[in-house]
Design an enzyme around this catalytic site. Structure first.
Site, short mmCIF file in Angstrom:
data_model
loop_
_atom_site.label_atom_id
_atom_site.label_comp_id
_atom_site.label_asym_id
_atom_site.label_seq_id
_atom_site.Cartn_x
_atom_site.Cartn_y
_atom_site.Cartn_z
N GLY A 86 28.08 -51.24 -127.11
CA GLY A 86 28.89 -53.14 -127.24
C GLY A 86 29.93 -52.66 -126.27
N GLY A 122 39.50 -50.32 -123.37
CA GLY A 122 39.62 -51.57 -122.25
C GLY A 122 39.74 -52.26 -121.15
NE ARG A 172 30.03 -57.79 -115.34
CZ ARG A 172 29.51 -56.56 -116.05
NH1 ARG A 172 29.28 -55.85 -115.25
NH2 ARG A 172 29.32 -56.40 -117.97
NE ARG A 179 25.47 -55.39 -121.73
CZ ARG A 179 25.71 -54.61 -120.88
NH1 ARG A 179 25.71 -53.67 -120.30
NH2 ARG A 179 26.68 -55.86 -120.27
CG ASP A 244 24.61 -48.53 -121.64
OD1 ASP A 244 24.28 -46.90 -122.21
OD2 ASP A 244 26.02 -48.42 -121.64
CG ASN A 245 24.96 -49.60 -117.05
OD1 ASN A 245 25.61 -49.93 -118.24
ND2 ASN A 245 25.50 -48.05 -116.84
CG ASP A 254 27.94 -52.15 -117.08
OD1 ASP A 254 28.58 -53.55 -116.10
OD2 ASP A 254 27.79 -51.39 -117.76
P1 AMP Z 1 29.67 -48.00 -118.79
O1 AMP Z 1 29.09 -46.38 -118.21
O2 AMP Z 1 30.46 -48.80 -118.06
O3 AMP Z 1 28.62 -48.87 -118.69
O4 AMP Z 1 30.42 -48.30 -119.73
C1 AMP Z 1 29.67 -47.52 -120.91
C2 AMP Z 1 30.22 -48.08 -122.46
O5 AMP Z 1 32.13 -47.18 -122.56
C3 AMP Z 1 30.11 -49.41 -122.92
O6 AMP Z 1 29.83 -49.15 -124.25
C4 AMP Z 1 31.61 -49.73 -121.94
O7 AMP Z 1 32.00 -51.36 -122.68
C5 AMP Z 1 32.49 -48.33 -122.76
N1 AMP Z 1 34.18 -48.46 -122.14
C6 AMP Z 1 33.57 -47.68 -120.89
N2 AMP Z 1 34.70 -47.60 -120.36
C7 AMP Z 1 35.47 -48.05 -121.48
C8 AMP Z 1 37.16 -48.52 -121.72
N3 AMP Z 1 37.52 -48.09 -120.55
N4 AMP Z 1 37.97 -49.00 -122.64
C9 AMP Z 1 37.27 -49.22 -124.11
N5 AMP Z 1 35.56 -49.23 -123.60
C10 AMP Z 1 35.11 -48.55 -122.35
MG MG Z 2 27.51 -50.48 -118.87
#
Ligand code: AMP
Ligand code: MG
Length: 475
Positions: A86, A122, A172, A179, A244-245, A254
């Site tokens: 999510g 977040g 964005r 996805r 998810d990407n 992403d």
């Molecule tokens: P990503 O690697 O950016 O595709 O992220 C994978 C998952 O990690 C997604 O669910 C993102 O929302 C979550 N995520 C990445 N960075 C953070 C962060 N700094 N705080 C909370 N969730 C994160």
């Molecule tokens: Mg992602």
């Protein structure tokens, strides 16, 4: 009104998302507004740059008409499944329909914790936000389907990484944020009704010409085959092709540890966490196919007929990937070489020659445009220039007196977001609060197929001491 919102995802069942606004930040400061994109979206630049606009883009105020949500999704990350990922640091404000009639998501990334944040804060650092801004906009300039970057707002808060860095929020814009992992989320829960609603929503929104769920699957396979080929034709390595990407729309999404290759090397990996080279340059089509197989699995119960028929349909759809990818990729390579038609063995021989001679991917193809006009300076890109000379004899024979240079320049960019230039622009912004290099780089990258920029450094590969060896996830 900042955005003429017309929200449809927030009308879907409540279990598709969590409703919450972005978390306000200490001191939102607009660092960048993408004026070309503002115009394309039919938005009001002055309003967005004004106090209300900046408050909205920083997450301090919910703009009129927005229905902020964090979307639910799951995903395979490096092959391992997580049923609950999510939006952990993003908020979808809502959707707008552009003057051209295109529905677009407006999302804040780095907007604070959500129910999906797990242990994350977040937030996003300014560096990764600028990186996504630069590379996404460069991809748009290159004609590669991608999410876009509308704005960067500094939060005035530190983000606690090692070491602490200034925080930022990226606005964005995407055709949607649905996805492969969004389908997996409901499949993992055995929630057939939700899957059915999501499939019909995604079909109508992204692939309205497709018929039923089988048509949707085939359309996504085609969109991704085309997308991955367009990555490969500009030397792009996504770096973290988790399910998810991967979008249903066929847009790149992403930008974390992504990078463009300098010297051509099919085994190139930049991501610091990709130990096994799972997401190496030449693996990307295989991984895309693997991800699409996960989508097919999630959609399986919605396909028509009995289990055997469903399996046959899924397999037939997946079998379309390789031929679609090869047609786009090998056809694209032929166009980059100025050849009148596909010539796969010859094209592959050239790539092999480039790899053996550490030839710069971008500059070699761009240099070939000049070679088509008779200027063979490109031979210097090869460790052994005579190897190029030998190949060029055969190449000229195939051109058979045609003059494809202009057409070649339209498919061989003079500039790409080279890692060392991206890092330089980020370092200036983060360490010296100096946005000049970022502005200059984004400007040059907006027109990659035009005449090479006057400043030669934008098209030069890195010197030995400038070489970027690893890129990091954008968290
Ligand atoms: P990503 O690697 O950016 O595709 O992220 C994978 C998952 O990690 C997604 O669910 C993102 O929302 C979550 N995520 C990445 N960075 C953070 C962060 N700094 N705080 C909370 N969730 C994160
Ligand atoms: Mg992602």
């Amino acid at each position: 009104m900042l955005f003429p919102f017309d929200n449809s995802y927030a009308r879907l069942p409540e279990r598709f998302y969590a409703r919450l606004p972005a978390t306000p930040v200490a001191a939102p400061l607009l660092l960048k507004l993408n004026m070309a994109l503002v115009a394309e979206l039919g938005l009001d630049a002055a309003a967005l740059a004004g106090p209300e606009g900046v408050a909205a883009l920083g997450g301090n105020a919910v703009p009129e008409g927005a229905e902020p949500i964090a979307q639910a999704y799951a995903g395979h990350q490096f092959g391992g499944f997580t049923a609950q990922l999510g939006d952990g640091r993003a908020i979808l404000l809502g959707e707008i329909v552009t003057p051209a009639g295109l529905r677009r998501d407006i999302q804040l990334k780095g907007s604070g914790p959500t129910p999906w944040s797990r242990r994350g804060d977040g937030r996003a650092g300014l560096g990764p936000v600028l990186r996504e801004y630069i590379v996404a906009e460069a991809m748009a300039g290159l004609g590669v389907p991608t999410t876009r970057s509308l704005a960067v707002v500094a939060t005035g808060e530190a983000v606690y990484r090692q070491p602490p860095v200034p925080g930022a929020v990226l606005t964005r814009v995407a055709a949607s944020h649905i996805r492969v992992g969004t389908f997996q989320y409901f499949a993992a829960r055995g929630d057939g009704p939700a899957l059915e609603i999501l499939a019909e929503y995604a079909r109508a929104r992204h692939h309205p010409g497709a018929e039923g769920v089988a048509g949707l699957l085939r359309a996504v396979v085609a969109a991704q085959a085309s997308l991955i080929s367009s990555w490969m034709l500009v030397g792009f390595i996504h770096g973290v092709m988790n399910t998810d990407n991967m979008t249903i729309s066929g847009e790149t999404i992403d930008y974390g540890p992504c990078a463009f290759m300098d010297a051509y090397d099919p085994a190139q990996v930049f991501s610091s966490i990709d130990y096994g080279g799972r997401y190496a340059f030449a693996n990307q089509p295989r991984i895309a196919h693997w991800n699409l197989a996960r989508l097919a699995e999630a959609l399986l119960p919605l396909l028509p007929g009995d289990e055997d028929a469903q399996m046959a349909e899924a397999q037939a759809a997946l079998a379309d990937f390789a031929p679609a990818f090869h047609a786009a990729y090998l056809g694209g390579l032929a166009a980059k070489l100025g050849l009148p038609a596909r010539d796969d063995a010859f094209t592959q021989a050239f790539l092999t020659l480039m790899a053996a001679n550490q030839a710069d991917f971008t500059n070699t193809f761009r240099g070939l445009c000049d070679a088509a006009d008779g200027d063979d300076a490109v031979r210097a890109e090869f460790a052994d220039p005579r190897a190029f000379d030998a190949w060029a004899v055969e190449w000229r024979a195939r051109l058979a007196g045609a003059t494809p240079a202009a057409a070649m320049r339209a498919v061989n960019p003079a500039v790409i977001p080279r890692n060392h230039l991206v890092e330089e622009a980020i370092a200036a912004a983060v360490e010296q609060a100096e946005l000049g290099p970022f502005e200059a780089l984004t400007e040059v990258l907006a027109r990659p197929f035009g005449p090479p920029p006057a400043e030669g450094r934008y098209s030069l590969p890195p010197r030995e001491n400038e070489r970027v060896l690893a890129t990091f996830c954008g968290t």
